[in-house]
Design a protein around this motif. Structure first.
Motif, PDB file in Angstrom:
ATOM      1  N   ASP A  95      34.275  29.803  47.926  1.00  0.00           N
ATOM      2  CA  ASP A  95      34.978  30.972  47.389  1.00  0.00           C
ATOM      3  C   ASP A  95      36.122  31.332  48.321  1.00  0.00           C
ATOM      4  OD1 ASP A  95      34.498  33.258  45.156  1.00  0.00           O
ATOM      5  OD2 ASP A  95      35.439  34.094  46.940  1.00  0.00           O
TER       6      ASP A  95
ATOM      7  N   SER B 141      37.263  40.032  39.294  1.00  0.00           N
ATOM      8  CA  SER B 141      36.704  40.908  38.265  1.00  0.00           C
ATOM      9  C   SER B 141      35.358  41.473  38.731  1.00  0.00           C
ATOM     10  CB  SER B 141      36.540  40.095  36.988  1.00  0.00           C
ATOM     11  OG  SER B 141      36.307  40.911  35.904  1.00  0.00           O
ATOM     12  N   SER B 142      34.548  40.602  39.345  1.00  0.00           N
ATOM     13  CA  SER B 142      33.195  41.020  39.712  1.00  0.00           C
ATOM     14  C   SER B 142      33.188  42.136  40.760  1.00  0.00           C
ATOM     15  CB  SER B 142      32.392  39.824  40.232  1.00  0.00           C
ATOM     16  OG  SER B 142      32.363  38.808  39.271  1.00  0.00           O
TER      17      SER B 142
ATOM     18  N   GLY C 207      34.270  37.543  30.043  1.00  0.00           N
ATOM     19  CA  GLY C 207      34.910  38.724  29.443  1.00  0.00           C
ATOM     20  C   GLY C 207      34.357  40.034  29.941  1.00  0.00           C
TER      21      GLY C 207
HETATM   22  C1  LIG Z   1      37.062  47.668  35.239  1.00  0.00           C
HETATM   23  C2  LIG Z   1      36.046  46.624  34.855  1.00  0.00           C
HETATM   24  C3  LIG Z   1      34.761  47.020  34.525  1.00  0.00           C
HETATM   25  C4  LIG Z   1      33.816  46.065  34.150  1.00  0.00           C
HETATM   26  N1  LIG Z   1      32.557  46.495  33.861  1.00  0.00           N
HETATM   27  C5  LIG Z   1      31.623  45.585  33.493  1.00  0.00           C
HETATM   28  C6  LIG Z   1      30.294  46.019  33.211  1.00  0.00           C
HETATM   29  O1  LIG Z   1      29.959  47.199  33.307  1.00  0.00           O
HETATM   30  N2  LIG Z   1      29.388  45.064  32.818  1.00  0.00           N
HETATM   31  C7  LIG Z   1      29.734  43.734  32.708  1.00  0.00           C
HETATM   32  O2  LIG Z   1      28.877  42.921  32.341  1.00  0.00           O
HETATM   33  N3  LIG Z   1      30.987  43.313  32.985  1.00  0.00           N
HETATM   34  C8  LIG Z   1      31.924  44.197  33.372  1.00  0.00           C
HETATM   35  N4  LIG Z   1      33.196  43.777  33.653  1.00  0.00           N
HETATM   36  C9  LIG Z   1      33.507  42.344  33.434  1.00  0.00           C
HETATM   37  C10 LIG Z   1      33.019  41.510  34.609  1.00  0.00           C
HETATM   38  O3  LIG Z   1      33.710  41.950  35.739  1.00  0.00           O
HETATM   39  C11 LIG Z   1      33.274  40.013  34.337  1.00  0.00           C
HETATM   40  O4  LIG Z   1      32.595  39.605  33.169  1.00  0.00           O
HETATM   41  C12 LIG Z   1      32.763  39.138  35.492  1.00  0.00           C
HETATM   42  O5  LIG Z   1      32.986  39.757  36.724  1.00  0.00           O
HETATM   43  C13 LIG Z   1      33.417  37.768  35.485  1.00  0.00           C
HETATM   44  O6  LIG Z   1      32.908  37.068  36.587  1.00  0.00           O
HETATM   45  P1  LIG Z   1      33.494  35.667  37.028  1.00  0.00           P
HETATM   46  O7  LIG Z   1      32.588  35.163  38.102  1.00  0.00           O
HETATM   47  O8  LIG Z   1      33.731  34.799  35.847  1.00  0.00           O
HETATM   48  O9  LIG Z   1      34.962  35.973  37.627  1.00  0.00           O
HETATM   49  P2  LIG Z   1      35.391  36.663  39.006  1.00  0.00           P
HETATM   50  O10 LIG Z   1      34.568  37.814  39.320  1.00  0.00           O
HETATM   51  O11 LIG Z   1      36.861  36.905  38.938  1.00  0.00           O
HETATM   52  O12 LIG Z   1      35.092  35.572  40.098  1.00  0.00           O
HETATM   53  C14 LIG Z   1      35.851  34.406  40.300  1.00  0.00           C
HETATM   54  C15 LIG Z   1      35.665  33.981  41.736  1.00  0.00           C
HETATM   55  O13 LIG Z   1      36.273  32.715  41.927  1.00  0.00           O
HETATM   56  C16 LIG Z   1      36.995  32.711  43.145  1.00  0.00           C
HETATM   57  N5  LIG Z   1      38.028  31.698  43.010  1.00  0.00           N
HETATM   58  C17 LIG Z   1      38.910  31.539  41.970  1.00  0.00           C
HETATM   59  N6  LIG Z   1      39.690  30.461  42.178  1.00  0.00           N
HETATM   60  C18 LIG Z   1      39.294  29.928  43.352  1.00  0.00           C
HETATM   61  C19 LIG Z   1      39.723  28.796  44.110  1.00  0.00           C
HETATM   62  N7  LIG Z   1      40.713  27.972  43.692  1.00  0.00           N
HETATM   63  N8  LIG Z   1      39.123  28.531  45.312  1.00  0.00           N
HETATM   64  C20 LIG Z   1      38.102  29.334  45.749  1.00  0.00           C
HETATM   65  N9  LIG Z   1      37.659  30.413  45.064  1.00  0.00           N
HETATM   66  C21 LIG Z   1      38.250  30.699  43.889  1.00  0.00           C
HETATM   67  C22 LIG Z   1      37.512  34.139  43.256  1.00  0.00           C
HETATM   68  O14 LIG Z   1      37.794  34.463  44.601  1.00  0.00           O
HETATM   69  C23 LIG Z   1      36.317  34.935  42.720  1.00  0.00           C
HETATM   70  O15 LIG Z   1      35.410  35.282  43.728  1.00  0.00           O
HETATM   71  C24 LIG Z   1      34.161  44.695  34.083  1.00  0.00           C
HETATM   72  C25 LIG Z   1      35.437  44.296  34.448  1.00  0.00           C
HETATM   73  C26 LIG Z   1      36.380  45.241  34.836  1.00  0.00           C
HETATM   74  C27 LIG Z   1      37.747  44.791  35.234  1.00  0.00           C
END
Ligand SMILES: Cc1cc2nc3c(=O)[nH]c(=O)nc-3n(C[C@H](O)[C@H](O)[C@H](O)COP(=O)(O)OP(=O)(O)OC[C@H]3O[C@@H](n4cnc5c(N)ncnc54)[C@H](O)[C@@H]3O)c2cc1C
Length: 355
Positions: free
Chosen positions: A32, A39-40, A314
């Motif tokens: 990471d 987003s998380s 999402g």
């Molecule tokens: C305001 C807000 C409120 C929300 N509330 C909720 C809620 O109440 N309940 C819910 O279920 N969802 C909620 N969500 C949605 C939720 O945040 C997402 O569904 C979820 O966080 C997506 O997770 P992810 O792991 O796919 O992406 P991310 O959390 O974006 O994680 C991606 C990770 O990959 C890493 N990364 C990317 N590219 C690279 C690379 N090339 N090299 C190394 N590391 C990399 C990044 O650093 C990051 O840590 C909310 C979102 C927002 C914006």
């Protein structure tokens, strides 16, 4: 170093997937970037089986909700961290029409297990505008995402399965059906990069439709709320009279900065909902990795099956990730068919067009 899976990204997606793979005995390395723009880091962490103005049961709720409860409570024990907070959601009716139509809807067999119209409305009336009463959603609650991400990172570090590094696509070599990246040899690389997928040369063709969201942390003294409230916005109780209030939805201005407009929107909606004063303590913004058809992106690359993706969660990462990571694992390790609604093969034509 040799591993079964190199996982790129440790948001909710990479955390849940890597945790499951390790618990099944696979060798995993998680990478990471350590960026705070994810987003998380911003997510409120709410899981809610019945959403929207039309009171719709979440896709596959009957499978997803029992699964998530078992998953997160098991994870709590293994990681030794408190993350699972089950609590009902109180939804005050906005109008008498809404009261009528929602009450009728809750008696449908689909919604009976998830809703309750027998509510002590006066307990909420002290601090919430609810002249028409309200209903409760069951099997809901929230996951403390920052605690989960940190505890899992520590678990990975203890097993020498974590590197804080940016994954560079130019360093990838594919050799004899395996893949090598900076000296790490893996059977597959699984990308869990959230919104950063736009930079990924293997999967950039997938139709993301990212949605910005903002939320406030507010101080509301003395109401001692132990339920989530939802009407247009959610109010989620934290500790010490602090509450998360959100969220906004914005499709155009996709930056990680907070905006005055969102603060105003959330403040106006909160004033409409509660009767007591509050103070804004913090304001956060994030971008949700959403897909055009509101279904996640899961599967192996059409031409290079050493690459896989687990993304597109999402607005519902918390509820979708456990069940879908399980399906993906079964697909990867037991060759089981993936649900066609989440399989990226629904977009393979876009890949071939993009070449
Ligand atoms: C305001 C807000 C409120 C929300 N509330 C909720 C809620 O109440 N309940 C819910 O279920 N969802 C909620 N969500 C949605 C939720 O945040 C997402 O569904 C979820 O966080 C997506 O997770 P992810 O792991 O796919 O992406 P991310 O959390 O974006 O994680 C991606 C990770 O990959 C890493 N990364 C990317 N590219 C690279 C690379 N090339 N090299 C190394 N590391 C990399 C990044 O650093 C990051 O840590 C909310 C979102 C927002 C914006």
């Amino acid at each position: 170093m040799k591993v079964d899976y190199l996982i790129v990204g440790q948001g909710i997606a990479g955390t849940v997937l890597s945790y499951m793979l390790i618990r099944q005995g696979y060798q995993v390395m998680v990478l990471d970037s350590g960026s705070t723009y994810t987003s998380s880091q911003v997510a409120a962490g709410i899981f809610n089986p019945v959403t929207g103005k039309r009171l719709v049961k979440t896709w596959e709720a009957d499978k997803i909700f029992p699964f998530l409860e078992a998953f997160y409570t098991g994870m709590e024990k293994v990681l030794g961290a408190k993350l699972f907070y089950p609590m009902p959601i109180y939804r005050p009716y906005k109008t008498i029409e809404e009261q009528n139509s929602w009450t009728a809807k809750t008696s449908s067999p689909d919604l009976v297990p998830y809703t309750d119209t027998q509510v002590n409305n006066s307990a909420y009336s002290k601090f919430i505008h609810n002249p028409y009463g309200g209903m409760l959603i069951k099997h809901s609650g929230y996951i403390d995402i920052p605690v989960m991400l940190q505890a899992h990172q520590k678990y990975l570090i203890d097993q020498k399965s974590y590197l804080q590094k940016v994954f560079t696509y130019t360093d990838v070599e594919v050799l004899d059906g395996q893949v090598v990246w900076q000296g790490i040899q893996a059977k597959k690389i699984l990308f869990c990069e959230g919104t950063y997928n736009t930079k990924n040369p293997y999967f950039h063709w997938l139709p993301f439709e990212q949605v910005k969201g903002e939320l406030l942390i507010v101080h509301i003294p003395g109401i001692q709320l132990d339920h989530i409230i939802n009407r247009g916005i959610f109010i989620l109780p934290l500790q010490d009279d602090l509450y998360k209030v959100g969220a906004t939805y914005e499709w155009d201005n996709l930056t990680w900065e907070t905006t005055k407009e969102a603060e105003q929107e959330l403040t106006d909606k909160l004033k409409e909902l509660i009767k007591v004063p509050f103070t804004i303590i913090d304001h956060q913004a994030g971008i949700r990795p959403a897909s055009a058809d509101r279904r996640p992106f899961i599967g192996l690359h059409p031409e290079y099956p050493v690459f896989g993706i687990f993304n597109g969660l999402g607005t519902k990462g918390v509820s979708l990730a456990p069940y879908l990571a399980h399906l993906f694992m079964e697909h990867l390790n037991k060759n089981k068919e993936l649900d066609k609604e989440v399989h990226i093969n629904r977009y393979f034509s876009l890949y071939y067009k993009s070449k």
